[in-house]
Design a protein around this motif. Structure first.
Motif, short mmCIF file in Angstrom:
data_model
loop_
_atom_site.label_atom_id
_atom_site.label_comp_id
_atom_site.label_asym_id
_atom_site.label_seq_id
_atom_site.Cartn_x
_atom_site.Cartn_y
_atom_site.Cartn_z
N ILE A 1 67.53 42.01 -13.42
CA ILE A 1 66.61 43.12 -13.23
C ILE A 1 65.18 42.62 -13.04
O ILE A 1 64.40 43.19 -12.27
CB ILE A 1 66.71 44.10 -14.42
N GLY A 2 64.84 41.52 -13.73
CA GLY A 2 63.53 40.92 -13.49
C GLY A 2 63.37 40.46 -12.05
O GLY A 2 62.31 40.61 -11.43
N LEU A 3 64.45 39.93 -11.48
CA LEU A 3 64.46 39.53 -10.08
C LEU A 3 64.25 40.74 -9.18
O LEU A 3 63.47 40.69 -8.21
CB LEU A 3 65.79 38.85 -9.76
N LEU A 4 64.92 41.83 -9.48
CA LEU A 4 64.80 43.05 -8.67
C LEU A 4 63.38 43.60 -8.70
O LEU A 4 62.84 44.04 -7.68
CB LEU A 4 65.78 44.10 -9.19
N VAL A 5 62.73 43.55 -9.87
CA VAL A 5 61.40 44.14 -10.01
C VAL A 5 60.31 43.25 -9.44
O VAL A 5 59.41 43.72 -8.73
CB VAL A 5 61.12 44.46 -11.50
N PHE A 6 60.37 41.96 -9.72
CA PHE A 6 59.22 41.11 -9.46
C PHE A 6 59.40 40.10 -8.32
O PHE A 6 58.49 39.31 -8.08
CB PHE A 6 58.85 40.34 -10.74
N GLY B 1 74.42 47.18 -19.25
CA GLY B 1 73.51 46.51 -18.33
C GLY B 1 73.44 47.19 -16.98
O GLY B 1 72.37 47.28 -16.37
N ALA B 2 74.59 47.69 -16.49
CA ALA B 2 74.61 48.38 -15.20
C ALA B 2 73.79 49.66 -15.24
O ALA B 2 73.10 50.00 -14.27
CB ALA B 2 76.06 48.69 -14.80
N VAL B 3 73.82 50.38 -16.36
CA VAL B 3 73.01 51.60 -16.50
C VAL B 3 71.52 51.25 -16.43
O VAL B 3 70.74 51.92 -15.73
CB VAL B 3 73.33 52.31 -17.83
N ALA B 4 71.12 50.18 -17.12
CA ALA B 4 69.71 49.76 -17.09
C ALA B 4 69.30 49.37 -15.68
O ALA B 4 68.22 49.73 -15.20
CB ALA B 4 69.49 48.59 -18.05
N MET C 1 54.68 51.56 -10.55
CA MET C 1 56.10 51.81 -10.78
C MET C 1 56.84 50.54 -11.15
O MET C 1 57.85 50.58 -11.87
CB MET C 1 56.72 52.46 -9.55
N GLU C 2 56.37 49.41 -10.66
CA GLU C 2 56.99 48.14 -11.05
C GLU C 2 56.74 47.85 -12.52
O GLU C 2 57.62 47.37 -13.25
CB GLU C 2 56.47 47.01 -10.17
N TRP C 3 55.54 48.13 -12.97
CA TRP C 3 55.26 47.96 -14.39
C TRP C 3 56.09 48.93 -15.23
O TRP C 3 56.54 48.59 -16.33
CB TRP C 3 53.77 48.17 -14.68
N SER C 4 56.31 50.13 -14.72
CA SER C 4 57.13 51.10 -15.45
C SER C 4 58.57 50.60 -15.59
O SER C 4 59.21 50.78 -16.63
CB SER C 4 57.13 52.45 -14.72
N ALA C 5 59.04 49.96 -14.54
CA ALA C 5 60.41 49.45 -14.57
C ALA C 5 60.59 48.33 -15.59
O ALA C 5 61.70 48.06 -16.03
CB ALA C 5 60.80 48.96 -13.18
N THR C 6 59.51 47.69 -15.95
CA THR C 6 59.62 46.60 -16.93
C THR C 6 60.00 47.12 -18.31
O THR C 6 60.38 46.32 -19.19
CB THR C 6 58.28 45.82 -17.04
N ILE C 7 59.90 48.42 -18.53
CA ILE C 7 60.34 48.98 -19.81
C ILE C 7 61.83 48.69 -20.01
O ILE C 7 62.28 48.30 -21.09
CB ILE C 7 60.07 50.50 -19.86
N ALA C 8 62.60 48.91 -18.93
CA ALA C 8 64.04 48.61 -19.01
C ALA C 8 64.27 47.13 -19.27
O ALA C 8 65.17 46.74 -20.02
CB ALA C 8 64.73 49.04 -17.72
N ILE C 9 63.44 46.28 -18.66
CA ILE C 9 63.57 44.84 -18.88
C ILE C 9 63.25 44.51 -20.33
O ILE C 9 63.91 43.66 -20.96
CB ILE C 9 62.64 44.06 -17.93
N ALA C 10 62.23 45.16 -20.88
CA ALA C 10 61.87 44.92 -22.29
C ALA C 10 63.01 45.31 -23.22
O ALA C 10 63.30 44.62 -24.20
CB ALA C 10 60.60 45.69 -22.63
N LEU C 11 63.68 46.44 -22.90
CA LEU C 11 64.81 46.86 -23.72
C LEU C 11 65.96 45.85 -23.63
O LEU C 11 66.62 45.56 -24.63
CB LEU C 11 65.29 48.24 -23.27
N LEU C 12 66.18 45.33 -22.44
CA LEU C 12 67.21 44.31 -22.28
C LEU C 12 66.85 43.05 -23.05
O LEU C 12 67.70 42.39 -23.64
CB LEU C 12 67.39 43.97 -20.79
#
Length: 508
Positions: free
Chosen positions: A330-335, A453-456, A478-489
């Motif tokens: 997911i980090g790859l997808l976002v950044f 993980g798939a849901v995240a 929105m990319e920073w917002s998506a990092t919330i899911a990364i933080a949870l992971l």
């Protein structure tokens, strides 16, 4: 706690597995630093055509290296029983067979590479002013590979002795030497020729380190022609043949990616493709080091008949490896968009769909890797080899079809679909059988973790809009917002590290 830290650090590197893991990450971070500096440096002193030429020839070289017929990759498994027996005559006999075969194959690589030179270079749209450089670079790569091949057996020895960390340290020396020489010759105005000098000197450094590391292990190896055995030669090729097919299938599928891009979109497009997958390569190596640190120990446990311990360690590994793999994906997808913008420039980024396919490919690759080794460990690789050939053919066919619709993203889509239909189900279905355990015993709890993980990942995908190159490299809101899911992971993975005891350095 501070007082206990030194003892914990000593405990961390107190076993070969831990030392292999630490040295593996050290080698990875060194390679990351070298890679991050090398590509912008190459673009500064050279153009896109020169950089694309290096990538295309380097990947094409992999096809010539298949003449190895899997012997170097099979060396670690084929030497395991002789080294365990400590019979010097048996060890020397296998060593003589192995080195003789590797030397003969090195000579064949050189000969075939030179014979096929004009055909290979004519396969790509190489600018006229780079033709002489392409010839020189190709010959240098072929010669270096031929000279290095007889020494590949040394890496097999280090693996069997559970001293894989020496191979990682050799990679560190090779990377640093390569970069220093590469930079020096670029500053001298050598252009593409800088690669030649870097390859030559790093070859000497790597082989020297392998040799002295093996000697430091105490075990001596002698070339004794009288002990050359045709039966051992047959047994070597009997096992290495399947390894060769596996390597051939993987290399053809990998090389076909850049070759299809070069053929359909041009050599310059290879540069954008290579830059956009760079973060994938780094993350893949980062995750792979974790599994690689385990495999020498698993081989030793298998030889001792302790498959139950292997299953227990594998399940324990996957409990925290799955959230970590999703975190990286997911980090790859976002950044990845921002990474490419910093790395070279925003307009070199292929697109968000490309990033999604990279992330899924990363997850599939890494979750398959621990079970892929089971086939090699058990020396039951012929069935997997046949499936891999089908996998490679399907990947190439679908990639060549999809690239005309979706460009570089079609390459990844075709390769991903091909492997999901062939190799992945075969590996997950048969690996537990080779370990003499039920599938429920091996995969218990994995499905639930994969679903979470798939849901995240799905949430992140729908959070991310499509960006243009002119938005720059800096992460958007929105990319920073998506990092919330990364933080949870990350929190999920950290909890698993604690629950499995790894955070207390309780692994081997």
């Amino acid at each position: 706690m501070i007082r206990s830290l030194p003892s914990k650090l000593r405990q961390l590197i107190g076993t070969p597995g831990r030392l292999t893991a630490v040295s593996g990450y050290f080698a990875l971070f060194t390679a990351m630093a070298v890679g991050l500096l090398s590509v912008p440096l190459a673009f500064r002193f050279m153009g896109e055509d020169e950089f694309g030429l290096w990538n295309v020839l380097g990947q094409t070289l992999g096809l010539i290296l298949l003449i190895d017929f899997g012997v170097s990759s099979a060396a670690s498994r084929i030497l395991a029983e002789p080294l365990q027996s400590r019979d010097q005559d048996e060890i020397d006999s296998w060593w003589t067979v192995l080195v003789t075969v590797l030397a003969a194959q090195g000579a064949a690589m050189l000969l075939i590479g030179l014979i096929c030179e004009s055909i290979i270079l004519a396969s790509f749209s190489i600018p006229a002013h780079l033709h002489d450089d392409a010839v020189m670079l190709w010959r240098a790569l072929i010669l270096a590979s031929a000279l290095k091949n007889p020494f590949q057996g040394l890496t097999g020895v280090l693996f069997c002795q559970n001293r894989l960390y020496h191979m990682h340290l050799a990679n560190v020396l090779q990377g640093l030497t390569n970069f220093a020489i590469f930079y020096f010759f670029l500053r001298m105005g050598w252009g593409v020729k800088a690669y030649v000098g870097a390859v030559a000197i790093s070859l000497v450094v790597t082989v020297a380190y392998w040799y002295f590391s093996v000697r430091a292990g105490g075990q001596r190896f002698h070339l004794r022609p009288k002990l050359f055995s045709k039966e051992k030669l047959k047994a070597l090729y009997g096992f290495s043949g399947s390894i060769f097919i596996l390597s051939m299938a993987a290399q053809i599928a990998f090389a076909s990616q850049s070759m299809i891009v070069a053929s359909v979109l041009g050599v310059a497009a290879v540069s954008a493709f290579a830059v956009s997958v760079k973060s994938f390569t780094v993350l893949s190596q980062l995750l792979t080091r974790t599994v690689d640190a385990k495999t020498p120990r698993w081989l030793m446990l298998h030889l001792e008949g302790r498959n139950g311990d292997i299953v227990a360690e594998c399940r324990r590994l996957l409990r925290w490896f799955i959230p970590v793999a999703f975190f990286c994906g997911i980090g790859l997808l976002v950044f990845n968009r921002s990474f490419v913008g910093i790395y070279v420039s925003p307009d070199m980024h292929v697109g968000r769909l490309f990033d999604l396919l990279l992330a899924v490919t990363l997850l599939v690759q890494q979750l398959t890797k621990p079970f892929f080794f089971v086939f090699t460990m058990a020396r039951r690789t012929w069935g997997l080899a046949m499936v891999s050939v089908l996998d490679a053919g399907l990947q190439i066919s679908l990639a060549a079809l999809f690239v005309r619709w979706w460009g570089p993203s079609g390459i990844l889509a075709g390769c991903l679909v091909g492997t999901l239909l062939t190799s992945v189900p075969f590996i997950f279905w048969n690996a537990p059988v080779l370990l003499h355990h039920r599938r429920r015993d091996v995969y218990g709890g994995i499905i639930r973790d994969l679903a979470a993980g798939a849901v995240a990942g799905t949430v992140v995908w729908f959070l991310l809009p499509t960006f243009r190159a002119d938005t720059g490299w800096f992460p958007q809101p929105m990319e920073w917002s998506a990092t919330i899911a990364i933080a949870l992971l990350a929190a999920w993975g950290f909890q698993r590290l604690i629950s499995t005891g790894l955070i207390r350095f309780g692994t081997h």
